[in-house]
Motif scaffolding. Structure first.
Motif, PDB file in Angstrom:
ATOM      1  N   ARG A 211       0.824  -1.209   0.000  1.00  0.00           N
ATOM      2  CA  ARG A 211       0.000   0.000   0.000  1.00  0.00           C
ATOM      3  C   ARG A 211       0.861   1.263   0.000  1.00  0.00           C
ATOM      4  O   ARG A 211       0.538   2.256  -0.661  1.00  0.00           O
ATOM      5  CB  ARG A 211      -0.942  -0.004   1.204  1.00  0.00           C
ATOM      6  CG  ARG A 211      -2.083  -1.022   1.086  1.00  0.00           C
ATOM      7  CD  ARG A 211      -2.863  -1.155   2.349  1.00  0.00           C
ATOM      8  NE  ARG A 211      -2.065  -1.717   3.426  1.00  0.00           N
ATOM      9  CZ  ARG A 211      -2.534  -2.020   4.635  1.00  0.00           C
ATOM     10  NH1 ARG A 211      -3.806  -1.805   4.915  1.00  0.00           N
ATOM     11  NH2 ARG A 211      -1.745  -2.530   5.555  1.00  0.00           N
ATOM     12  N   LEU A 212       1.966   1.214   0.741  1.00  0.00           N
ATOM     13  CA  LEU A 212       2.880   2.354   0.775  1.00  0.00           C
ATOM     14  C   LEU A 212       3.568   2.535  -0.576  1.00  0.00           C
ATOM     15  O   LEU A 212       3.754   3.663  -1.048  1.00  0.00           O
ATOM     16  CB  LEU A 212       3.929   2.157   1.875  1.00  0.00           C
ATOM     17  CG  LEU A 212       3.411   2.113   3.312  1.00  0.00           C
ATOM     18  CD1 LEU A 212       4.556   1.835   4.286  1.00  0.00           C
ATOM     19  CD2 LEU A 212       2.740   3.439   3.672  1.00  0.00           C
ATOM     20  N   LEU A 213       3.933   1.415  -1.196  1.00  0.00           N
ATOM     21  CA  LEU A 213       4.589   1.480  -2.494  1.00  0.00           C
ATOM     22  C   LEU A 213       3.648   2.021  -3.568  1.00  0.00           C
ATOM     23  O   LEU A 213       4.065   2.783  -4.450  1.00  0.00           O
ATOM     24  CB  LEU A 213       5.093   0.090  -2.896  1.00  0.00           C
ATOM     25  CG  LEU A 213       6.255  -0.471  -2.067  1.00  0.00           C
ATOM     26  CD1 LEU A 213       6.532  -1.910  -2.466  1.00  0.00           C
ATOM     27  CD2 LEU A 213       7.501   0.380  -2.229  1.00  0.00           C
ATOM     28  N   LYS A 214       2.379   1.632  -3.497  1.00  0.00           N
ATOM     29  CA  LYS A 214       1.400   2.124  -4.463  1.00  0.00           C
ATOM     30  C   LYS A 214       1.225   3.629  -4.345  1.00  0.00           C
ATOM     31  O   LYS A 214       1.159   4.352  -5.346  1.00  0.00           O
ATOM     32  CB  LYS A 214       0.045   1.423  -4.253  1.00  0.00           C
ATOM     33  CG  LYS A 214      -0.048   0.055  -4.883  1.00  0.00           C
ATOM     34  CD  LYS A 214      -1.472  -0.468  -4.797  1.00  0.00           C
ATOM     35  CE  LYS A 214      -1.596  -1.827  -5.492  1.00  0.00           C
ATOM     36  NZ  LYS A 214      -2.986  -2.317  -5.484  1.00  0.00           N
ATOM     37  N   GLU A 215       1.146   4.105  -3.113  1.00  0.00           N
ATOM     38  CA  GLU A 215       0.966   5.536  -2.890  1.00  0.00           C
ATOM     39  C   GLU A 215       2.186   6.309  -3.369  1.00  0.00           C
ATOM     40  O   GLU A 215       2.066   7.375  -3.986  1.00  0.00           O
ATOM     41  CB  GLU A 215       0.729   5.802  -1.396  1.00  0.00           C
ATOM     42  CG  GLU A 215       0.368   7.245  -1.066  1.00  0.00           C
ATOM     43  CD  GLU A 215      -0.898   7.719  -1.768  1.00  0.00           C
ATOM     44  OE1 GLU A 215      -1.021   8.939  -2.003  1.00  0.00           O
ATOM     45  OE2 GLU A 215      -1.774   6.877  -2.081  1.00  0.00           O
ATOM     46  N   LYS A 216       3.371   5.765  -3.105  1.00  0.00           N
ATOM     47  CA  LYS A 216       4.612   6.405  -3.554  1.00  0.00           C
ATOM     48  C   LYS A 216       4.653   6.475  -5.073  1.00  0.00           C
ATOM     49  O   LYS A 216       5.029   7.491  -5.658  1.00  0.00           O
ATOM     50  CB  LYS A 216       5.814   5.617  -3.029  1.00  0.00           C
ATOM     51  CG  LYS A 216       7.162   6.186  -3.468  1.00  0.00           C
ATOM     52  CD  LYS A 216       8.309   5.332  -2.952  1.00  0.00           C
ATOM     53  CE  LYS A 216       9.658   5.865  -3.437  1.00  0.00           C
ATOM     54  NZ  LYS A 216      10.778   5.008  -2.977  1.00  0.00           N
ATOM     55  N   MET A 217       4.249   5.379  -5.723  1.00  0.00           N
ATOM     56  CA  MET A 217       4.241   5.335  -7.180  1.00  0.00           C
ATOM     57  C   MET A 217       3.274   6.359  -7.763  1.00  0.00           C
ATOM     58  O   MET A 217       3.567   7.030  -8.749  1.00  0.00           O
ATOM     59  CB  MET A 217       3.879   3.922  -7.646  1.00  0.00           C
ATOM     60  CG  MET A 217       3.796   3.732  -9.156  1.00  0.00           C
ATOM     61  SD  MET A 217       2.115   3.941  -9.790  1.00  0.00           S
ATOM     62  CE  MET A 217       1.299   2.518  -9.077  1.00  0.00           C
ATOM     63  N   ARG A 218       2.106   6.491  -7.147  1.00  0.00           N
ATOM     64  CA  ARG A 218       1.094   7.422  -7.655  1.00  0.00           C
ATOM     65  C   ARG A 218       1.514   8.878  -7.492  1.00  0.00           C
ATOM     66  O   ARG A 218       1.131   9.734  -8.278  1.00  0.00           O
ATOM     67  CB  ARG A 218      -0.226   7.174  -6.936  1.00  0.00           C
ATOM     68  CG  ARG A 218      -0.906   5.878  -7.365  1.00  0.00           C
ATOM     69  CD  ARG A 218      -2.187   5.638  -6.622  1.00  0.00           C
ATOM     70  NE  ARG A 218      -2.807   4.386  -7.024  1.00  0.00           N
ATOM     71  CZ  ARG A 218      -3.346   3.507  -6.194  1.00  0.00           C
ATOM     72  NH1 ARG A 218      -3.341   3.756  -4.895  1.00  0.00           N
ATOM     73  NH2 ARG A 218      -3.886   2.395  -6.644  1.00  0.00           N
ATOM     74  N   MET A 219       2.312   9.168  -6.473  1.00  0.00           N
ATOM     75  CA  MET A 219       2.675  10.545  -6.171  1.00  0.00           C
ATOM     76  C   MET A 219       3.949  11.008  -6.894  1.00  0.00           C
ATOM     77  O   MET A 219       4.158  12.203  -7.062  1.00  0.00           O
ATOM     78  CB  MET A 219       2.878  10.703  -4.659  1.00  0.00           C
ATOM     79  CG  MET A 219       1.623  10.461  -3.829  1.00  0.00           C
ATOM     80  SD  MET A 219       0.280  11.620  -4.229  1.00  0.00           S
ATOM     81  CE  MET A 219       0.984  13.156  -3.606  1.00  0.00           C
ATOM     82  N   THR A 220       4.795  10.086  -7.307  1.00  0.00           N
ATOM     83  CA  THR A 220       6.076  10.483  -7.899  1.00  0.00           C
ATOM     84  C   THR A 220       5.909  11.136  -9.269  1.00  0.00           C
ATOM     85  O   THR A 220       5.118  10.673 -10.087  1.00  0.00           O
ATOM     86  CB  THR A 220       7.033   9.278  -8.021  1.00  0.00           C
ATOM     87  OG1 THR A 220       8.278   9.737  -8.576  1.00  0.00           O
ATOM     88  CG2 THR A 220       6.457   8.206  -8.926  1.00  0.00           C
ATOM     89  N   PRO A 221       6.661  12.203  -9.536  1.00  0.00           N
ATOM     90  CA  PRO A 221       6.620  12.854 -10.856  1.00  0.00           C
ATOM     91  C   PRO A 221       7.632  12.241 -11.824  1.00  0.00           C
ATOM     92  O   PRO A 221       7.718  12.657 -12.981  1.00  0.00           O
ATOM     93  CB  PRO A 221       7.000  14.302 -10.519  1.00  0.00           C
ATOM     94  CG  PRO A 221       7.951  14.163  -9.367  1.00  0.00           C
ATOM     95  CD  PRO A 221       7.440  12.990  -8.551  1.00  0.00           C
ATOM     96  N   GLU A 222       8.384  11.239 -11.359  1.00  0.00           N
ATOM     97  CA  GLU A 222       9.414  10.626 -12.184  1.00  0.00           C
ATOM     98  C   GLU A 222       8.827  10.048 -13.467  1.00  0.00           C
ATOM     99  O   GLU A 222       7.824   9.343 -13.447  1.00  0.00           O
ATOM    100  CB  GLU A 222      10.109   9.510 -11.395  1.00  0.00           C
ATOM    101  CG  GLU A 222      11.224   8.820 -12.160  1.00  0.00           C
ATOM    102  CD  GLU A 222      11.877   7.698 -11.361  1.00  0.00           C
ATOM    103  OE1 GLU A 222      13.105   7.680 -11.269  1.00  0.00           O
ATOM    104  OE2 GLU A 222      11.126   6.855 -10.814  1.00  0.00           O
TER     105      GLU A 222
END
Length: 342
Positions: A10-21
């Motif tokens: 769940r943390l990884l999904k949120e990080k992925m959704r928020m990153t501008p990379e």
């Protein structure tokens, strides 16, 4: 270093959704004898993890099947490292057609018995004797020939949102079932031209070899699958015979090929081709849901699941204890919660 992910999904999904990379979604496969699958898997994990690559890769003694997301700034380095592996040098990389950079949120590399579950005994036929690979232009020419049978080698939830015009689209859940249905459908038409396609080409490699083994004389397969076809017709100005979306097995769940919407919302029947998974982790059913129904059911497939996710997390965990959904997430056409089908 750890050779697998240890962070909560769940943390990884949120990080992925928020990153501008900026990232590039790529798929590739190759059949090749790998003698030490675990050793190859571990080294590959180290190399890809170092480059920040995410995705899902299957390794088997017969080869590799990969769907990954590569940071754009590491794309050249990734290609260099991949092609430094002798048997992967020059392997075709299928670049996603409609990419939002959010296709994967972790790196997962698994050792399996096969890179695609087909249920076939590979020792019973020549798996390298596959069909004739054709490009987009040749595919279109064959498709216009009345003596050609076009068959979709994907599952029903894939072809429901997009397929080639005039193609036979078997109503099956798995590739293993697909092979048997295709064989039964075509058994009395073995002299016709058989034109097969799938997402990126890997399923057709084995399927076309099997069809030749059981007696088909003229077997063709779309080189690079729907992904390569969509890119080629756009670049070369060819007629696009594919309509709708191409279903993909990552967080995107689909990439737009044409603006045609050929499916319907499974809850209200409104034209829609957006797949989602039921938000209730005790269900996680894959189905098509429009924006209005998403709001009405709080991203769930039914009122029952909507009520469950409103409960405290501990109570939800208790309700789903011991339940193993496994591949049930893809059996949407067999769920009593699906009211409308395309």
């Amino acid at each position: 270093m750890a050779l697998y992910n240890r962070v909560d999904s769940r943390l990884l999904k949120e990080k992925m959704r928020m990153t501008p990379e900026k990232r590039v979604t790529i798929s590739f496969y190759r059949y090749h004898l790998i003698t030490n699958t675990q050793e190859f898997r571990d080294q590959l994990y180290k190399d890809l993890d170092m480059l920040g690559i995410l995705g899902r890769i299957y390794i088997a003694s017969e080869g590799i099947n990969a769907q990954i997301s590569v940071p754009e700034h590491n794309l050249a380095e990734f290609k260099s490292r991949l092609y430094s592996i002798e048997w992967l040098n020059g392997v075709r990389l299928n670049i996603a057609v409609d990419d939002n950079g959010k296709s994967f949120f972790k790196l997962k590399i698994l050792v399996r018995k096969k890179i695609v579950a087909d249920g076939l005994d590979d020792s019973s036929f020549d798996v390298t004797n596959s069909g004739i690979h054709v490009d987009a232009a040749t595919f279109n020419k064959l498709a216009d020939d009345p003596d050609t049978l076009i068959i979709d080698m994907r599952n029903h939830y894939e072809s429901e949102v997009g397929h080639f015009k005039g193609a036979v689209c078997p109503d099956v859940d798995t590739f293993r079932e697909e092979l048997q249905v295709a064989e039964d459908l075509m058994k009395d038409q073995k002299d016709k031209k058989l034109l097969m396609y799938c997402t990126g080409g890997i399923r057709c490699e084995k399927a076309s070899a099997w069809m030749k083994h059981i007696g088909f004389k003229n077997v063709f397969q779309l080189d690079g699958g729907i992904i390569k076809y969509a890119q080629d017709v756009k670049e070369k100005g060819l007629e696009n015979k594919f309509i709708g979306k191409n279903f993909v097995f990552d967080e995107r769940l689909g990439e737009r090929i044409t603006e045609d919407i050929i499916a319907v919302c499974h809850q209200c029947g409104k034209p829609c081709d957006d797949h989602t998974n039921c938000k209730n982790d005790g269900c996680h059913l894959l189905f098509i849901q429009c924006k209005e129904c998403s709001e009405k059911y709080n991203n769930c497939c039914s009122d029952e699941c909507k009520d469950i996710i409103a409960l405290p997390e501990e109570q939800q965990k208790e309700l789903r204890k011991g339940i193993n959904k496994g591949r049930q997430v893809f059996k949407k056409g067999r769920s009593e919660n699906i009211k409308f089908q395309s």
